[in-house]
Motif scaffolding. Structure first.
Motif, PDB file in Angstrom:
ATOM      1  N   LEU A  34     -32.290 -12.117   8.367  1.00 42.49           N
ATOM      2  CA  LEU A  34     -30.913 -12.036   7.898  1.00 42.49           C
ATOM      3  C   LEU A  34     -30.243 -13.407   7.985  1.00 42.49           C
ATOM      4  CD1 LEU A  34     -28.447 -10.400   6.975  1.00 42.49           C
ATOM      5  CD2 LEU A  34     -27.977  -9.945   9.380  1.00 42.49           C
ATOM      6  N   TYR A  35     -30.432 -14.087   9.107  1.00 45.01           N
ATOM      7  CA  TYR A  35     -29.857 -15.420   9.288  1.00 45.01           C
ATOM      8  C   TYR A  35     -30.376 -16.373   8.213  1.00 45.01           C
ATOM      9  CZ  TYR A  35     -28.908 -19.993  11.280  1.00 45.01           C
ATOM     10  OH  TYR A  35     -28.500 -21.284  11.454  1.00 45.01           O
ATOM     11  N   ASP A  36     -31.690 -16.369   7.994  1.00 48.70           N
ATOM     12  CA  ASP A  36     -32.289 -17.264   6.999  1.00 48.70           C
ATOM     13  C   ASP A  36     -31.756 -16.981   5.599  1.00 48.70           C
ATOM     14  OD1 ASP A  36     -33.793 -18.606   8.890  1.00 48.70           O
ATOM     15  OD2 ASP A  36     -35.599 -17.405   8.555  1.00 48.70           O
ATOM     16  N   SER A  37     -31.529 -15.698   5.279  1.00 45.76           N
ATOM     17  CA  SER A  37     -31.017 -15.365   3.941  1.00 45.76           C
ATOM     18  C   SER A  37     -29.590 -15.875   3.764  1.00 45.76           C
ATOM     19  CB  SER A  37     -31.086 -13.865   3.689  1.00 45.76           C
ATOM     20  OG  SER A  37     -30.142 -13.168   4.468  1.00 45.76           O
ATOM     21  N   VAL A  38     -28.784 -15.831   4.816  1.00 42.33           N
ATOM     22  CA  VAL A  38     -27.408 -16.336   4.736  1.00 42.33           C
ATOM     23  C   VAL A  38     -27.407 -17.857   4.621  1.00 42.33           C
ATOM     24  CG1 VAL A  38     -25.235 -16.561   6.004  1.00 42.33           C
ATOM     25  CG2 VAL A  38     -26.412 -14.354   5.929  1.00 42.33           C
ATOM     26  N   VAL A  39     -28.260 -18.518   5.375  1.00 41.61           N
ATOM     27  CA  VAL A  39     -28.339 -19.977   5.339  1.00 41.61           C
ATOM     28  C   VAL A  39     -28.775 -20.467   3.968  1.00 41.61           C
ATOM     29  CG1 VAL A  39     -29.621 -21.961   6.248  1.00 41.61           C
ATOM     30  CG2 VAL A  39     -28.707 -20.260   7.808  1.00 41.61           C
ATOM     31  N   ASP A  40     -29.634 -19.712   3.304  1.00 41.88           N
ATOM     32  CA  ASP A  40     -30.154 -20.115   2.004  1.00 41.88           C
ATOM     33  C   ASP A  40     -29.192 -19.826   0.852  1.00 41.88           C
ATOM     34  OD1 ASP A  40     -32.463 -21.076   3.133  1.00 41.88           O
ATOM     35  OD2 ASP A  40     -33.608 -19.236   2.810  1.00 41.88           O
ATOM     36  N   GLU A  41     -28.098 -19.109   1.114  1.00 41.87           N
ATOM     37  CA  GLU A  41     -27.149 -18.805   0.046  1.00 41.87           C
ATOM     38  C   GLU A  41     -26.417 -20.071  -0.372  1.00 41.87           C
ATOM     39  OE1 GLU A  41     -24.380 -15.729   1.003  1.00 41.87           O
ATOM     40  OE2 GLU A  41     -25.942 -14.267   1.397  1.00 41.87           O
ATOM     41  N   PRO A  42     -26.136 -20.214  -1.661  1.00 43.81           N
ATOM     42  CA  PRO A  42     -25.380 -21.388  -2.111  1.00 43.81           C
ATOM     43  C   PRO A  42     -23.933 -21.308  -1.640  1.00 43.81           C
ATOM     44  CG  PRO A  42     -25.732 -19.877  -3.936  1.00 43.81           C
ATOM     45  CD  PRO A  42     -26.512 -19.338  -2.767  1.00 43.81           C
ATOM     46  N   LEU A  43     -23.310 -22.455  -1.514  1.00 48.68           N
ATOM     47  CA  LEU A  43     -21.920 -22.534  -1.085  1.00 48.68           C
ATOM     48  C   LEU A  43     -21.023 -22.049  -2.220  1.00 48.68           C
ATOM     49  CD1 LEU A  43     -20.496 -23.639   1.457  1.00 48.68           C
ATOM     50  CD2 LEU A  43     -20.208 -25.768   0.246  1.00 48.68           C
ATOM     51  N   PRO A  44     -20.106 -21.114  -1.961  1.00 51.71           N
ATOM     52  CA  PRO A  44     -19.224 -20.628  -3.026  1.00 51.71           C
ATOM     53  C   PRO A  44     -18.334 -21.747  -3.573  1.00 51.71           C
ATOM     54  CG  PRO A  44     -19.077 -19.231  -1.069  1.00 51.71           C
ATOM     55  CD  PRO A  44     -19.888 -20.431  -0.700  1.00 51.71           C
ATOM     56  N   ASP A  45     -18.013 -21.658  -4.865  1.00 48.26           N
ATOM     57  CA  ASP A  45     -17.168 -22.673  -5.507  1.00 48.26           C
ATOM     58  C   ASP A  45     -15.822 -22.812  -4.815  1.00 48.26           C
ATOM     59  OD1 ASP A  45     -19.093 -23.317  -7.367  1.00 48.26           O
ATOM     60  OD2 ASP A  45     -18.315 -21.927  -8.885  1.00 48.26           O
ATOM     61  N   SER A  46     -15.234 -21.706  -4.392  1.00 50.83           N
ATOM     62  CA  SER A  46     -13.923 -21.771  -3.746  1.00 50.83           C
ATOM     63  C   SER A  46     -14.002 -22.583  -2.450  1.00 50.83           C
ATOM     64  CB  SER A  46     -13.390 -20.371  -3.456  1.00 50.83           C
ATOM     65  OG  SER A  46     -14.281 -19.655  -2.630  1.00 50.83           O
TER      66      SER A  46
END
Length: 70
Positions: A34-46
């Motif tokens: 779960l941690y790895d999946s969150v870390v790999d998410e792109p940074l939101p534009d906002s």
């Protein structure tokens, strides 16, 4: 009884993809995934826009503090 020493299993670095990353409870693997999946998410534009605004305001503060003192 023998005084046989157990050699510890080598711990692989986090994210190395090895099956036996660390010894521990089974739920730890799910938490790590779960941690790895969150870390790999792109940074939101906002969030990127907010960081850009903060960088710009810091640049203005530095520029205002370096004016001529004559």
């Amino acid at each position: 009884m023998s005084a046989e020493k157990k050699t510890p299993k080598p711990k692989l670095p986090h994210g190395s993809g090895g099956k036996e990353e660390t010894e521990g409870p089974e739920w730890a693997d799910g938490l790590r995934q779960l941690y790895d999946s969150v870390v790999d998410e792109p940074l939101p534009d906002s969030f990127k826009n907010l960081l850009d605004q903060l960088d710009q305001s810091k640049g203005r503060e530095k520029g205002a503090g370096q004016g001529d003192n004559s």
